[in-house]
Design a protein around this motif. Structure first.
Motif, PDB file in Angstrom:
ATOM      1  N   ALA A 159      -3.321  -4.730  -4.779  1.00 28.39           N
ATOM      2  CA  ALA A 159      -4.226  -3.653  -4.351  1.00 28.39           C
ATOM      3  C   ALA A 159      -5.532  -3.698  -5.136  1.00 28.39           C
ATOM      4  O   ALA A 159      -6.611  -3.456  -4.579  1.00 28.39           O
ATOM      5  CB  ALA A 159      -3.550  -2.292  -4.528  1.00 28.39           C
ATOM      6  N   THR A 166      -1.710   2.139  -0.540  1.00 20.23           N
ATOM      7  CA  THR A 166      -3.164   1.964  -0.500  1.00 20.23           C
ATOM      8  C   THR A 166      -3.663   1.349   0.799  1.00 20.23           C
ATOM      9  O   THR A 166      -4.856   1.205   0.988  1.00 20.23           O
ATOM     10  CB  THR A 166      -3.625   1.043  -1.653  1.00 20.23           C
ATOM     11  OG1 THR A 166      -2.838  -0.161  -1.605  1.00 20.23           O
ATOM     12  CG2 THR A 166      -3.474   1.699  -2.997  1.00 20.23           C
ATOM     13  N   ARG A 167      -2.734   0.917   1.659  1.00 19.67           N
ATOM     14  CA  ARG A 167      -3.155   0.198   2.865  1.00 19.67           C
ATOM     15  C   ARG A 167      -2.425   0.736   4.088  1.00 19.67           C
ATOM     16  O   ARG A 167      -1.235   1.056   4.017  1.00 19.67           O
ATOM     17  CB  ARG A 167      -2.815  -1.296   2.711  1.00 19.67           C
ATOM     18  CG  ARG A 167      -3.745  -2.022   1.759  1.00 19.67           C
ATOM     19  CD  ARG A 167      -3.076  -3.214   1.092  1.00 19.67           C
ATOM     20  NE  ARG A 167      -2.159  -2.778   0.038  1.00 19.67           N
ATOM     21  CZ  ARG A 167      -1.770  -3.535  -0.983  1.00 19.67           C
ATOM     22  NH1 ARG A 167      -2.220  -4.759  -1.089  1.00 19.67           N
ATOM     23  NH2 ARG A 167      -0.934  -3.066  -1.884  1.00 19.67           N
ATOM     24  N   ASP A 168      -3.131   0.781   5.223  1.00 25.14           N
ATOM     25  CA  ASP A 168      -2.485   1.149   6.482  1.00 25.14           C
ATOM     26  C   ASP A 168      -1.757  -0.053   7.045  1.00 25.14           C
ATOM     27  O   ASP A 168      -2.192  -1.193   6.882  1.00 25.14           O
ATOM     28  CB  ASP A 168      -3.535   1.579   7.523  1.00 25.14           C
ATOM     29  CG  ASP A 168      -4.093   2.960   7.220  1.00 25.14           C
ATOM     30  OD1 ASP A 168      -3.444   3.676   6.425  1.00 25.14           O
ATOM     31  OD2 ASP A 168      -5.157   3.290   7.756  1.00 25.14           O
ATOM     32  N   TRP A 173       2.852  -1.367  -0.600  1.00 19.27           N
ATOM     33  CA  TRP A 173       1.812  -1.739   0.372  1.00 19.27           C
ATOM     34  C   TRP A 173       1.133  -0.496   0.934  1.00 19.27           C
ATOM     35  O   TRP A 173      -0.078  -0.357   0.931  1.00 19.27           O
ATOM     36  CB  TRP A 173       2.442  -2.558   1.505  1.00 19.27           C
ATOM     37  CG  TRP A 173       1.466  -2.883   2.594  1.00 19.27           C
ATOM     38  CD1 TRP A 173       0.919  -2.020   3.504  1.00 19.27           C
ATOM     39  CD2 TRP A 173       0.866  -4.151   2.869  1.00 19.27           C
ATOM     40  NE1 TRP A 173       0.051  -2.665   4.324  1.00 19.27           N
ATOM     41  CE2 TRP A 173      -0.013  -3.965   3.966  1.00 19.27           C
ATOM     42  CE3 TRP A 173       1.013  -5.424   2.303  1.00 19.27           C
ATOM     43  CZ2 TRP A 173      -0.747  -5.022   4.500  1.00 19.27           C
ATOM     44  CZ3 TRP A 173       0.270  -6.469   2.843  1.00 19.27           C
ATOM     45  CH2 TRP A 173      -0.590  -6.270   3.921  1.00 19.27           C
ATOM     46  N   GLY A 202      -6.185  -3.142   6.396  1.00 20.10           N
ATOM     47  CA  GLY A 202      -5.325  -2.011   6.067  1.00 20.10           C
ATOM     48  C   GLY A 202      -5.979  -1.090   5.062  1.00 20.10           C
ATOM     49  O   GLY A 202      -5.858   0.137   5.131  1.00 20.10           O
ATOM     50  N   MET A 203      -6.714  -1.682   4.095  1.00 22.99           N
ATOM     51  CA  MET A 203      -7.381  -0.852   3.099  1.00 22.99           C
ATOM     52  C   MET A 203      -8.685  -0.277   3.651  1.00 22.99           C
ATOM     53  O   MET A 203      -9.030   0.880   3.391  1.00 22.99           O
ATOM     54  CB  MET A 203      -7.630  -1.630   1.819  1.00 22.99           C
ATOM     55  CG  MET A 203      -8.031  -0.737   0.655  1.00 22.99           C
ATOM     56  SD  MET A 203      -8.135  -1.612  -0.917  1.00 22.99           S
ATOM     57  CE  MET A 203      -6.441  -1.622  -1.457  1.00 22.99           C
ATOM     58  N   MET A 260      -5.220  -8.380   8.090  1.00 15.95           N
ATOM     59  CA  MET A 260      -4.321  -7.236   8.156  1.00 15.95           C
ATOM     60  C   MET A 260      -4.320  -6.499   6.816  1.00 15.95           C
ATOM     61  O   MET A 260      -4.343  -5.270   6.748  1.00 15.95           O
ATOM     62  CB  MET A 260      -2.911  -7.725   8.489  1.00 15.95           C
ATOM     63  CG  MET A 260      -1.807  -6.705   8.328  1.00 15.95           C
ATOM     64  SD  MET A 260      -0.229  -7.381   8.883  1.00 15.95           S
ATOM     65  CE  MET A 260       0.256  -8.328   7.454  1.00 15.95           C
ATOM     66  N   HIS A 261      -4.333  -7.304   5.750  1.00 10.89           N
ATOM     67  CA  HIS A 261      -4.324  -6.748   4.397  1.00 10.89           C
ATOM     68  C   HIS A 261      -5.636  -6.025   4.084  1.00 10.89           C
ATOM     69  O   HIS A 261      -5.642  -4.852   3.724  1.00 10.89           O
ATOM     70  CB  HIS A 261      -4.072  -7.913   3.432  1.00 10.89           C
ATOM     71  CG  HIS A 261      -4.056  -7.541   2.001  1.00 10.89           C
ATOM     72  ND1 HIS A 261      -4.923  -8.095   1.095  1.00 10.89           N
ATOM     73  CD2 HIS A 261      -3.278  -6.697   1.312  1.00 10.89           C
ATOM     74  CE1 HIS A 261      -4.668  -7.596  -0.094  1.00 10.89           C
ATOM     75  NE2 HIS A 261      -3.683  -6.745   0.008  1.00 10.89           N
ATOM     76  N   PHE A 299      -3.652 -10.846  -0.746  1.00 10.20           N
ATOM     77  CA  PHE A 299      -2.524 -10.753   0.184  1.00 10.20           C
ATOM     78  C   PHE A 299      -1.370 -11.639  -0.297  1.00 10.20           C
ATOM     79  O   PHE A 299      -0.367 -11.145  -0.807  1.00 10.20           O
ATOM     80  CB  PHE A 299      -2.967 -11.104   1.610  1.00 10.20           C
ATOM     81  CG  PHE A 299      -1.809 -11.146   2.563  1.00 10.20           C
ATOM     82  CD1 PHE A 299      -1.023 -10.014   2.761  1.00 10.20           C
ATOM     83  CD2 PHE A 299      -1.474 -12.310   3.232  1.00 10.20           C
ATOM     84  CE1 PHE A 299       0.069 -10.057   3.621  1.00 10.20           C
ATOM     85  CE2 PHE A 299      -0.386 -12.354   4.096  1.00 10.20           C
ATOM     86  CZ  PHE A 299       0.385 -11.228   4.282  1.00 10.20           C
ATOM     87  N   ALA A 325       1.864  -9.367  -1.952  1.00 12.63           N
ATOM     88  CA  ALA A 325       1.353  -8.007  -1.743  1.00 12.63           C
ATOM     89  C   ALA A 325       2.458  -6.962  -1.872  1.00 12.63           C
ATOM     90  O   ALA A 325       2.186  -5.798  -2.153  1.00 12.63           O
ATOM     91  CB  ALA A 325       0.678  -7.895  -0.383  1.00 12.63           C
TER      92      ALA A 325
END
Ligand code: SF4
Lengths: 245, 471
Positions: free
Chosen positions: A187, B448-450, B445, A218-219, A214-215, A174, A179
């Motif tokens: 990533a 690959t990520r929500d 961002w 999110g993935m 969150m990071h 992150f 990021a």
């Protein structure tokens, strides 16, 4: 004891559940918490991206809002690290700003430090019947040296099955604006973290920092993994009778 | 003003180099395997040293003291080396150093030199400069040999060919060894022992016929004039003892005050670097032996500039152990070439822009080549606070205007809690409109990520509405 909650801008804006959990948890333990209204952001994003002047302005505001309390509780390892590690450097050695920083810094605690070191409790009476794995986050681990405090607290939670995370100490990628600025490297780091989380078979990933969650979350979400991410405070706040919300 | 040259082209910014590297799955596999192995080895040998924290503090303190009195110790070094029969030369930059070395080699009448692995000669591009003068430099370190034969660039401080696997090395040997001397055997396999044997035979021939050697040094002791090289293969020892003329090019930050100081570093370096308790080959020489000639070229190349920087000068404490590279999660994914300098990884991210300045896009992007996870600081045997130097360099870099605008806007909102509250309420009202993919440079961002969902109510509004949960 007059305790101030420094909720952090990320929690305030995007993860209010975490702030609510901290308030309820501390109140359950007999601590009265205040939320100093003038607080906004510790300035970490600005400082770490190289915007020192803005960071200094935000740091001045934060210490002005937080001074005068007996303790400041921060539900974020990285914002606690910002206050403790970077504020003294931003403030310099003398002047009113430096004085204010010198007052606030020794009273600033990340949540688990406050529970264990100040309140002297490791069992907060929580109940959370799930398989949980814990990611220590870099600033919690190497910034403020939380050590195994979070694990000590998690081990006392009724119904909780704690599973170790392989490669736990590795960065999730992150790093605030890292990021965005280095999206590909970030990533790639996150992908390895996600794989490690999935390998544990946990239902819930928890940490003491919502930004890293969150990071990673999110993935995990993009991959439709079904694994939930939750701030440690929300687990500690849950009881048999009341959920978090 | 002279421009500091660091041996590599500085064209594209780090994120673009990195994006290409992370897509190379072979590279990522090689790096992951190598860095993890050596990281685990370092951790275990460091854990068994009960006084590691004290050693690290001693290392830090000796280096710090030396740098603060560098002028004095350099003069003393020159006196000691000269008294022991050596010759000292001072070089302000790469061009001057290369000219001095080329001149010294020419004076011997030779056109071939052997080299011990040396970062500083890569830094100044010595091999290329010698070639222009008709002198061929032969690398003798195994990994450097692989890099040289492959017409490649080193990508790691300790293991310059870390990005290559053994199948690739076999290819390189089979194809290119003959062009540089003894060819590889016909039936060469990719077994490590077979590859090492091929290199040994190739190099042995070279050692026996070359009369001039060029080295760097890990340490230079002011008190005695002694130079010290640590290496693992013995090739260094061959270079340092066999030839008639030895030319050592050494950065001015390598000096140590006394012989006793060495003890600390002979413990710190091998454990941090190769994960060994003791270094296999430690060679020391003081001045010139009978019938031999010794030249020491002391190189500045931007170092005094770094020394003048209060925060950044700690980078000069570096003993090039590579522990920070091996533990760095960014280095592990993107490899050494992405850093565009002979100094890759975390130390490269702070040393290169300091030595070379932040004129190019690449050099401006290097201080951002880190997530500030702090792992490098934790392992550094001389306690260089790399994250703090990165942040300091970032505050001095020229920022792109869209970022400046974004940061200024964020700063404006965060400066008053009322502004933040209004923005939060606007966000809550428009929460359904938050796009799944972000535009422009922010899109990295959401590829690959929500994004997280915006909540209906901020914490601050909840606190007001419920009187802190009491209602
Ligand atoms: S910065 Fe520290 S860890 Fe990195 S190579 Fe230099 S001495 Fe080793």
């Amino acid at each position: 004891m007059r305790v101030a909650l420094f909720v952090t801008c990320v929690n305030d804006t995007l993860f209010p559940d975490t702030g609510r959990a901290v308030v309820r948890l501390l109140r359950r333990l007999g601590v009265e918490v205040d939320f100093p209204r003038a607080q906004t952001c510790c300035g970490q994003m600005h400082a770490n991206t190289g915007y020192r002047d803005e960071a200094v302005r935000l740091a001045r505001r934060s210490v002005a809002a937080l001074r005068g309390y007996d303790a400041v509780v921060v539900p974020s390892g990285s914002c606690a690290a910002m206050i403790r590690e970077q504020y003294p450097k931003l403030a310099g050695s003398s002047g009113p700003f430096a004085d204010a920083v010198a007052q606030v810094v020794p009273k600033t605690y990340e949540l688990t430090e406050f529970l264990i070191d100040v309140l002297g409790t490791t069992d907060v009476g929580a109940y959370f019947p799930h398989r949980v794995t814990y990611h220590p986050t870099c600033h919690s681990l190497r910034g403020i040296h939380l050590g195994d405090r979070p694990l000590t607290l998690l081990r006392q939670v009724k119904g909780l099955e704690l599973v170790p995370l392989p490669g736990a100490e590795e960065c999730c990628g992150f790093g605030g604006t890292f990021a965005l600025k280095n999206a590909d490297a970030s990533a790639a780091m996150c992908a390895d973290k996600v794989r490690a989380v999935l390998d544990t078979g946990a239902e819930v990933l928890c940490a003491a920092d919502n930004s890293c969650l969150m990071h990673i979350g999110g993935m995990l979400g993009r991959q439709k993994s079904g694994v939930r991410v939750t701030h440690l405070a929300e687990i500690l706040c849950s009881t048999e009778t009341a959920g978090v919300r | 003003m002279s421009v500091t040259f660091l041996g590599m082209p500085a064209d594209r910014p780090f994120p673009r180099n990195a994006a290409r590297a992370v897509r190379d799955s072979q590279l990522r596999f090689n790096l992951r395997k190598a860095t993890r192995t050596i990281r685990a080895r370092r951790a275990s040998v460091v854990a068994e040293a009960p006084d590691w924290a004290e050693l690290r503090e001693a290392g830090r303190a000796i280096k710090e003291h030396t740098l603060r009195n560098l002028d004095e110790y350099l003069v003393r070094l020159e006196e000691s080396v000269t008294a022991a029969g050596g010759h000292v030369h001072w070089a302000a930059d790469a061009t001057e150093a290369n000219r001095i070395v080329a001149g010294l080699v020419k004076a011997t009448g030779e056109t071939e030199v052997v080299k011990v692995k040396s970062m500083v000669t890569q830094e100044i591009g010595l091999n290329e400069a010698l070639l222009e003068q008709g002198i061929t430099a032969y690398e003798t370190d195994l990994a450097e040999l692989i890099v040289q034969l492959g017409d490649d660039r080193p990508s790691h401080i300790l293991v310059p060919a870390i990005h290559r696997n053994r199948a690739e090395i076999r290819e390189i040997f089979a194809e290119h060894m003959s062009g540089w001397g003894r060819p590889a055997p016909e039936d060469l396999t990719d077994e490590p022992a077979a590859l090492a044997e091929a290199a040994r035979l190739h190099l042995r021939e070279r050692f026996l016929k070359t009369k001039v050697a060029i080295s760097g040094a890990n340490f230079a002791i002011a008190e005695t004039g002694t130079l010290v090289v640590l290496e693992s293969e013995g090739n260094g020892r061959m270079c340092l003892t066999l030839p008639r003329t030895l030319i050592s090019v050494v950065g001015i930050e390598k000096v140590l005050p006394t012989w006793r100081d060495l003890e600390v570093f002979l413990q710190l370096l091998p454990r941090s670097s190769t994960g060994e308790r003791m270094n296999p080959y430690t060679s020391m020489w003081t001045g010139a032996a009978e019938g031999q000639e010794f030249h020491l070229v002391l190189l500045d190349n931007g170092r005094t500039g770094v020394l003048a920087d209060e925060v950044g000068r700690q980078a000069l404490r570096c003993i090039r152990c590579s522990a920070c590279l091996n533990v760095c999660p960014v280095y592990e994914r993107v490899g050494g070439h992405s850093y565009g300098s002979v100094y890759p990884g975390p130390i490269g991210a702070i040393l290169t822009p300091q030595l070379r300045g932040m004129g190019s896009e690449l050099d401006r992007s290097l201080p951002y080549a880190s997530s500030l996870c702090g792992a490098c600081y934790e392992v550094c045997p001389v306690a260089i606070d790399i994250p703090s130097v990165l942040v300091d360099l970032r505050s001095r870099a020229r920022h792109p205007w869209p970022e400046r605008a974004g940061m200024a806007a964020a700063g404006w909102v965060l400066e008053r809690s009322g502004r933040l509250a209004r923005l939060q309420r606007a966000g809550a009202r428009l929460r359904r409109l938050v796009p799944r993919r972000l535009p422009g440079p922010l899109g990295g961002w959401t590829d690959t990520r929500d994004l997280p969902e915006v909540p209906k109510e901020s914490f601050r509004d909840w606190w007001d509405r419920t009187d802190g949960g009491r209602r």
